[in-house]
Motif scaffolding. Structure first.
Motif, PDB file in Angstrom:
ATOM      1  N   ALA A 249     -29.095  32.846  39.340  1.00  0.00           N
ATOM      2  CA  ALA A 249     -30.068  32.587  40.404  1.00  0.00           C
ATOM      3  C   ALA A 249     -30.813  31.296  40.127  1.00  0.00           C
ATOM      4  N   ASP A 250     -31.215  30.646  41.212  1.00  0.00           N
ATOM      5  CA  ASP A 250     -32.154  29.537  41.124  1.00  0.00           C
ATOM      6  C   ASP A 250     -33.363  29.923  41.968  1.00  0.00           C
ATOM      7  N   ALA A 251     -34.164  28.998  42.372  1.00  0.00           N
ATOM      8  CA  ALA A 251     -35.411  29.318  43.075  1.00  0.00           C
ATOM      9  C   ALA A 251     -35.188  29.920  44.461  1.00  0.00           C
ATOM     10  N   THR A 252     -34.031  29.668  45.072  1.00  0.00           N
ATOM     11  CA  THR A 252     -33.843  30.126  46.457  1.00  0.00           C
ATOM     12  C   THR A 252     -32.657  31.052  46.692  1.00  0.00           C
ATOM     13  N   LYS A 253     -31.688  31.066  45.782  1.00  0.00           N
ATOM     14  CA  LYS A 253     -30.505  31.899  46.005  1.00  0.00           C
ATOM     15  C   LYS A 253     -29.999  32.468  44.687  1.00  0.00           C
ATOM     16  N   GLY A 254     -29.205  33.524  44.805  1.00  0.00           N
ATOM     17  CA  GLY A 254     -28.653  34.149  43.610  1.00  0.00           C
ATOM     18  C   GLY A 254     -27.444  34.988  43.944  1.00  0.00           C
ATOM     19  N   GLN A 255     -26.839  35.509  42.883  1.00  0.00           N
ATOM     20  CA  GLN A 255     -25.656  36.330  43.046  1.00  0.00           C
ATOM     21  C   GLN A 255     -25.518  37.258  41.848  1.00  0.00           C
ATOM     22  N   ALA A 256     -24.719  38.287  42.029  1.00  0.00           N
ATOM     23  CA  ALA A 256     -24.401  39.224  40.950  1.00  0.00           C
ATOM     24  C   ALA A 256     -23.140  39.972  41.347  1.00  0.00           C
ATOM     25  N   HIS A 257     -22.507  40.565  40.359  1.00  0.00           N
ATOM     26  CA  HIS A 257     -21.395  41.479  40.603  1.00  0.00           C
ATOM     27  C   HIS A 257     -21.850  42.840  40.104  1.00  0.00           C
ATOM     28  N   TRP A 258     -21.579  43.880  40.896  1.00  0.00           N
ATOM     29  CA  TRP A 258     -21.915  45.221  40.431  1.00  0.00           C
ATOM     30  C   TRP A 258     -20.787  46.189  40.721  1.00  0.00           C
ATOM     31  N   ASP A 259     -20.700  47.202  39.871  1.00  0.00           N
ATOM     32  CA  ASP A 259     -19.680  48.231  39.993  1.00  0.00           C
ATOM     33  C   ASP A 259     -20.379  49.575  40.091  1.00  0.00           C
TER      34      ASP A 259
END
Length: 163
Positions: free
Chosen positions: A75-85
């Motif tokens: 993540a940065d100040a405005t967007k992010g991501q992750a993977h989850w199971d």
């Protein structure tokens, strides 16, 4: 209190692993949006209602098999991501599902989730959750519409029972 987007993502998934829908809901901005292969929601009432519905259903019928893990949080100040199971019982059929989801987020200046988009292969999910009908029809727009319609009706009924 301002948190970083990465802290918000981790707080969200740590709470989800514990089926803590209230903490999950607190991670969203009031006018947030959520979209995945089944739901398309706006505002905290709909979004928190979905998480409360899913968490309460899992606690009631599948807590013994529930497992959530996450990784690749960026993540940065405005967007992010992750993977989850997620490993769970689909409440409508009692079938075990192992779902791999990629999440993308945008954030408010306070570090709350403004938009949340989960992506997963619907056909893979449908064949696990629905069995033979999912295997045979999981690719079809008509099955997607039916699943979306049923989920929307379930959420509407759940929200109608909430104060």
């Amino acid at each position: 209190m301002t948190t970083t987007p990465e802290q918000t993502i981790r707080r969200f998934y740590d709470a989800f692993a514990q089926l803590d829908a209230d903490t999950m809901a607190a991670c969203y901005a009031p006018d947030a949006t959520f979209k995945d292969e089944v739901f398309d929601l706006r505002g905290t009432r709909e979004i928190s209602g979905m998480w409360k519905l899913l968490c309460s259903g899992t606690k009631a019928k599948g807590a013994h098999v529930w497992k959530l893990s996450y990784r690749d949080v960026k993540a940065d100040a405005t967007k992010g991501q992750a993977h989850w199971d997620a490993h769970y019982l689909f409440s409508a059929t009692g079938r075990t599902v192992d779902n791999a989801i990629d999440a993308r987020f945008t954030f408010t200046p306070e570090g709350l989730i403004a938009t949340h988009r989960d992506s997963f292969p619907f056909w893979t999910w449908a064949r696990q959750a629905l069995g033979l009908p999912g295997l045979l029809l999981g690719w079809s727009p008509s099955l997607r519409r039916k699943v979306r319609g049923t989920a929307a009706a379930n959420l509407k009924a759940f929200l109608a029972r909430q104060p």
